[in-house]
Design a protein around this motif. Structure first.
Motif, PDB file in Angstrom:
ATOM      1  N   ASN A   1      45.846  48.675  43.479  1.00  0.00           N
ATOM      2  CA  ASN A   1      45.028  47.470  43.428  1.00  0.00           C
ATOM      3  C   ASN A   1      44.948  46.997  41.979  1.00  0.00           C
ATOM      4  O   ASN A   1      44.185  47.541  41.174  1.00  0.00           O
ATOM      5  N   TYR A   2      45.776  45.996  41.639  1.00  0.00           N
ATOM      6  CA  TYR A   2      45.829  45.438  40.281  1.00  0.00           C
ATOM      7  C   TYR A   2      45.474  43.967  40.368  1.00  0.00           C
ATOM      8  O   TYR A   2      46.134  43.186  41.074  1.00  0.00           O
ATOM      9  N   VAL A   3      44.408  43.559  39.688  1.00  0.00           N
ATOM     10  CA  VAL A   3      43.985  42.156  39.655  1.00  0.00           C
ATOM     11  C   VAL A   3      43.691  41.798  38.202  1.00  0.00           C
ATOM     12  O   VAL A   3      42.790  42.362  37.575  1.00  0.00           O
ATOM     13  N   ASN A   4      44.452  40.857  37.657  1.00  0.00           N
ATOM     14  CA  ASN A   4      44.314  40.447  36.263  1.00  0.00           C
ATOM     15  C   ASN A   4      43.947  38.964  36.226  1.00  0.00           C
ATOM     16  O   ASN A   4      44.802  38.086  36.372  1.00  0.00           O
ATOM     17  N   VAL A   5      42.670  38.688  36.077  1.00  0.00           N
ATOM     18  CA  VAL A   5      42.183  37.316  35.999  1.00  0.00           C
ATOM     19  C   VAL A   5      42.027  36.943  34.536  1.00  0.00           C
ATOM     20  O   VAL A   5      41.381  37.666  33.764  1.00  0.00           O
ATOM     21  N   ILE A   6      42.642  35.841  34.131  1.00  0.00           N
ATOM     22  CA  ILE A   6      42.588  35.406  32.722  1.00  0.00           C
ATOM     23  C   ILE A   6      41.133  35.173  32.307  1.00  0.00           C
ATOM     24  O   ILE A   6      40.388  34.443  32.964  1.00  0.00           O
ATOM     25  N   GLY A   7      40.747  35.844  31.240  1.00  0.00           N
ATOM     26  CA  GLY A   7      39.379  35.727  30.758  1.00  0.00           C
ATOM     27  C   GLY A   7      38.405  36.656  31.455  1.00  0.00           C
ATOM     28  O   GLY A   7      37.228  36.692  31.095  1.00  0.00           O
ATOM     29  N   GLY A   8      38.901  37.411  32.436  1.00  0.00           N
ATOM     30  CA  GLY A   8      38.026  38.320  33.172  1.00  0.00           C
ATOM     31  C   GLY A   8      38.371  39.772  32.870  1.00  0.00           C
ATOM     32  O   GLY A   8      39.177  40.083  31.990  1.00  0.00           O
ATOM     33  N   THR A   9      37.767  40.677  33.605  1.00  0.00           N
ATOM     34  CA  THR A   9      37.989  42.098  33.422  1.00  0.00           C
ATOM     35  C   THR A   9      39.149  42.554  34.319  1.00  0.00           C
ATOM     36  O   THR A   9      39.180  42.237  35.511  1.00  0.00           O
ATOM     37  N   LEU A  10      40.091  43.261  33.733  1.00  0.00           N
ATOM     38  CA  LEU A  10      41.225  43.767  34.494  1.00  0.00           C
ATOM     39  C   LEU A  10      40.749  44.810  35.499  1.00  0.00           C
ATOM     40  O   LEU A  10      40.015  45.734  35.159  1.00  0.00           O
ATOM     41  N   VAL A  11      41.202  44.667  36.748  1.00  0.00           N
ATOM     42  CA  VAL A  11      40.936  45.656  37.786  1.00  0.00           C
ATOM     43  C   VAL A  11      42.222  46.435  38.024  1.00  0.00           C
ATOM     44  O   VAL A  11      43.264  45.855  38.321  1.00  0.00           O
ATOM     45  N   LEU A  12      42.155  47.752  37.864  1.00  0.00           N
ATOM     46  CA  LEU A  12      43.322  48.594  38.094  1.00  0.00           C
ATOM     47  C   LEU A  12      42.875  49.875  38.779  1.00  0.00           C
ATOM     48  O   LEU A  12      42.211  50.725  38.177  1.00  0.00           O
ATOM     49  N   GLU A  13      43.207  49.978  40.066  1.00  0.00           N
ATOM     50  CA  GLU A  13      42.932  51.174  40.842  1.00  0.00           C
ATOM     51  C   GLU A  13      44.236  51.628  41.484  1.00  0.00           C
ATOM     52  O   GLU A  13      44.959  50.812  42.052  1.00  0.00           O
ATOM     53  N   GLY A  14      44.509  52.909  41.385  1.00  0.00           N
ATOM     54  CA  GLY A  14      45.710  53.420  42.013  1.00  0.00           C
ATOM     55  C   GLY A  14      45.541  54.882  42.360  1.00  0.00           C
ATOM     56  O   GLY A  14      45.027  55.670  41.560  1.00  0.00           O
TER      57      GLY A  14
END
Length: 303
Positions: A194-207
């Motif tokens: 689960n990788y979600v990279n929103v510009i200006g937001g907090t990177l979400v990285l779960e694996g």
């Protein structure tokens, strides 16, 4: 005539001796014929009716008179009872073909929130969804989802390993998937990302990655989850973190060891032990490491 008598006696004795030997040989062979095996007695059928995780209800199941799993219920901790549920129908070869999702509002009104129609194609399971509002009286929209399956219809991939770009890169990008690898009918490797990279937001990285080994005891859930990926995902989902889970619950056999690895490099090996019933090898409790206990209740169908 007299000179021939000794010859007759001689040949008579030879003939009698031969007959006696043949008779003895036949009797010996007859005595060593194995008796037919007794018929195999029909076994009791154990149907899992509910699953608890660390004492908290998680899943409840309803079966029809053909022993098909037709409903899976959620537990509502606020009302302390089973509430929302999914109803399943199956095609002639036992694979799920429709799913209807029901919600109970304020624990009084039941409404149809979604209907899924499933089409099994080569390498794909297509899910065509219709969503409802106003207690199921109006259609609010449609959706299409694709799950990947292998040549023998085993569910292998949900989501995509490709990078999905938000609005041409203005908002960011993401990669989300769950992948299953098999050793015959057992899930030997489960990978979730689960990788979600929103510009200006907090990177979400779960694996997470699970590598699993099994014993020879049959898991009674397998026959139902193996032909219903929607049910498989619901039953194996983690209550607190959707990207973790319990994929071994869908395997043909009971898991004995789990190698658990996180994307940040942390890893651990968890032993699995069981408390069986006195009259059956099926598990009453399944203890995973030191912190997780899965317990089961059954309905027993006599032959």
């Amino acid at each position: 005539m007299i000179p021939f008598m000794p010859c007759l006696r001689k040949y008579g004795w030879c003939l009698l001796t031969t007959l006696l030997l043949l008779t003895h040989s036949c009797q010996c062979k007859k005595e060593h014929v194995d008796p037919p095996s007794p018929p195999v007695l029909p076994q009791d059928t154990y149907l899992v009716t509910s699953i608890r995780l660390n004492g908290i209800p998680k899943d409840s199941f309803v079966y029809n008179n053909r022993l098909q799993l037709t409903q899976r219920w959620d537990y509502n901790p606020s009302y302390r009872q089973w509430q929302n549920y999914i109803a399943f129908d199956y095609n002639a070869d036992g694979y799920v073909k429709t799913a209807r999702y029901y919600n109970e509002n304020n624990n009084t009104l039941k409404s149809l929130s979604q209907t899924d129609s499933l089409a099994w194609t080569s390498g794909r399971l297509m899910i065509y969804s219709t969503r409802y509002r106003n207690l199921g009286e109006e259609i609010s929209g449609y959706d299409t989802t694709s799950l990947q399956v292998n040549a023998i219809r085993q569910f292998t991939l949900a989501g995509s390993k490709d990078t999905f770009i938000f609005d041409n890169g203005i908002f960011g990008d993401m990669v989300q998937f769950k992948e299953y690898s098999y050793q015959q009918q057992d899930i030997s490797l489960f990978i979730t990302h689960n990788y979600v990279n929103v510009i200006g937001g907090t990177l979400v990285l779960e694996g997470y990655q699970y590598t699993m080994t099994y014993n020879s005891q049959i898991n009674p859930l397998h026959r139902y989850l193996s032909k219903n990926p929607l049910l498989l995902q619901a039953v194996t989902a983690d209550l607190q973190n959707n990207w973790k889970g319990y994929p071994y619950l869908a395997s043909e056999h009971y898991v004995t060891s789990i190698r658990y690895e996180e994307v940040n490099g942390a890893s651990t090996t968890l032993p699995v032990t069981y408390t069986p019933f006195d009259t059956s090898a099926y598990a009453k409790e399944q203890r995973i490491g030191n912190n997780t206990v899965i317990s089961y209740r059954y309905k027993i169908i006599k032959p």
